[in-house]
Design a protein around this motif. Structure first.
Motif, short mmCIF file in Angstrom:
data_model
loop_
_atom_site.label_atom_id
_atom_site.label_comp_id
_atom_site.label_asym_id
_atom_site.label_seq_id
_atom_site.Cartn_x
_atom_site.Cartn_y
_atom_site.Cartn_z
N SER A 113 0.83 -1.20 0.00
CA SER A 113 0.00 0.00 0.00
C SER A 113 0.86 1.25 0.00
CB SER A 113 -0.91 0.00 1.22
OG SER A 113 -0.14 -0.01 2.42
N ASP A 114 0.29 2.35 -0.50
CA ASP A 114 0.99 3.63 -0.49
C ASP A 114 1.06 4.17 0.93
OD1 ASP A 114 1.22 3.39 -3.18
OD2 ASP A 114 -0.38 4.80 -3.67
N LEU A 115 1.96 5.14 1.13
CA LEU A 115 2.19 5.72 2.45
C LEU A 115 1.77 7.18 2.45
CD1 LEU A 115 5.80 4.35 3.08
CD2 LEU A 115 3.64 3.30 3.76
N THR A 116 1.51 7.71 3.64
CA THR A 116 1.22 9.13 3.81
C THR A 116 2.28 9.75 4.71
OG1 THR A 116 -1.18 8.89 3.54
CG2 THR A 116 -0.41 10.84 4.71
N CYS A 117 2.91 10.80 4.21
CA CYS A 117 3.91 11.54 4.99
C CYS A 117 3.36 12.93 5.27
CB CYS A 117 5.23 11.64 4.23
SG CYS A 117 6.49 12.65 5.06
#
Length: 396
Positions: free
Chosen positions: A2-6
């Protein structure tokens, strides 16, 4: 995967640097994971604090819309972060309409910076804290000069044409020089004698900028004197009342305006976030800028207490250091995501020092390496300083 959130909290110089460098370092990760970047800041745009003194003397916009920056690929959320729930990997914030909300994160970078120290309310004067107070200062001295043009009492006229700047760091030096130049120009336009303009820089120490060389200090003193600034050493303002600035030596200075520029304090908002702090209110971090007990959370810039583990040297809190930290942070985040050893903080080399100071349209550049001083004065240093400020703000 899954993609990440920064999420980056704080869009000052450290925040912009962190955003750009983490973006750059993680753009082509081998595992194919993509990162969504979110900037959270209570201001509608990036505040160029290095130029905070400019609106005190001229009309200059120092709040830059996020869309005008040379950084893309991020979302902006305007709001004030109220808590970091590291066990849930989310931040809570209050938006501009007063509504509570939260955002999930995988990576979080805290760069909320510092705030300008304010005097007590009964000490009078104006503290230069933000663009609004900068404009208030400009309106005040301009109003005083207009009154001076109509004043027949010479003592009162002189008071109206006098400003005291309490605090002789680089910001105080730049502010006093800019004001002296602008006031002299305005006084002439109003038919006043420009030589009657007085700007006093109150320096609590025995000499200006104790960390620089004596050669550079002498040159600096000469240049700010040429701008029309008088430096009073070993001198602190106690309070302003009734048009008089009371000093620590028992004397008083008749002045139409007192401007406070007495240093920085850690952002008080840090105390509500739930992150581990030092006794003086800075974020605790390890040698790789990670916040202990909060996986995926990092902190750099003014709000963090960063120490070289080998030398024990405390990192200075300047835009230059924040930029170097941001570059290293990008490498650290990528290493952590890839599960390999990350770089650690290293203090700046002790055999090198540099300062760039603006004095109106001119300035000074000082570089000292291996005990040798290199000093430049004139318009070129002023242009260099402007280029550095533009680069730090990621202007297009």
């Amino acid at each position: 995967m899954s993609d990440l959130t920064c999420i980056i909290i704080g869009g000052g110089y450290a925040g912009l640097g962190a955003l750009y460098q983490v973006q750059s370092a993680t753009r082509e990760m081998g595992n194919g994971r993509r990162i969504r970047f979110v900037m959270v800041d209570k201001q509608p745009g990036h505040v160029r604090k290095l130029r905070l003194f400019r609106p005190t003397s001229v009309e200059e916009e120092i709040v830059i819309p996020w869309s005008d920056l040379n950084i893309g690929g991020f979302e902006f959320v305007q709001g004030t972060v109220t808590a970091v729930e590291s066990e849930k990997n989310c931040i809570n914030y209050e938006d501009v309409e007063g509504n509570d909300a939260c955002i999930h994160y995988d990576l979080l970078v805290v760069t909320v910076g510092s705030i300008v120290r304010r005097p007590n309310e009964d000490q009078g004067g104006i503290a230069l804290t933000d663009p609004q107070t900068a404009e208030a200062i400009r309106e005040c001295w301009q109003g005083n000069l207009r009154k001076a043009a109509e004043e027949t009492n010479q003592v009162e006229q002189k008071r109206l044409m006098t400003i005291a700047v309490a605090g002789a760091g680089i910001s105080g030096i730049e502010t006093s020089a800019d004001l002296a130049i602008a006031m002299q120009k305005e006084a002439t336009a109003l038919g006043l004698d420009a030589s009657d303009v007085s700007v006093y820089l109150l320096n609590a120490q025995e000499r200006l900028l104790p960390e620089v060389s004596e050669k550079f200090r002498r040159k600096l003193a000469h240049e700010i004197g040429e701008c029309g600034v008088t430096v009073l050493h070993n001198c602190k303002a106690i309070r302003e009342k009734g048009g008089a600035v009371m000093l620590n030596n028992g004397d008083s200075l008749e002045a139409g305006l007192l401007i406070w520029m007495i240093g920085l304090d850690p952002n008080p908002g840090l105390r509500s976030l739930g992150l581990p702090l030092t006794s003086d209110g800075h974020v605790l971090v390890d040698e790789s800028y990670r916040v202990p007990g909060a996986p995926g959370v990092y902190s750099i810039g003014d709000c963090a207490k960063i120490i070289d583990s080998k030398t024990g040297k405390l990192e200075q809190k300047t835009c230059f250091e924040a930029g170097i930290q941001a570059i290293r942070l990008g490498k650290i985040v990528r290493a952590d995501l890839e599960g390999r050893p990350a770089p650690i903080h290293k203090a700046s080399k002790s055999n090198f020092a540099a300062y760039t100071i603006g004095l109106g349209q001119k300035g000074l550049v000082w570089i000292r390496k291996w005990g040798v001083d290199i000093i430049m004065t004139g318009k070129t240093p002023g242009k260099i300083k402007k280029l550095i400020e533009d680069k730090a703000s990621y202007l297009r």
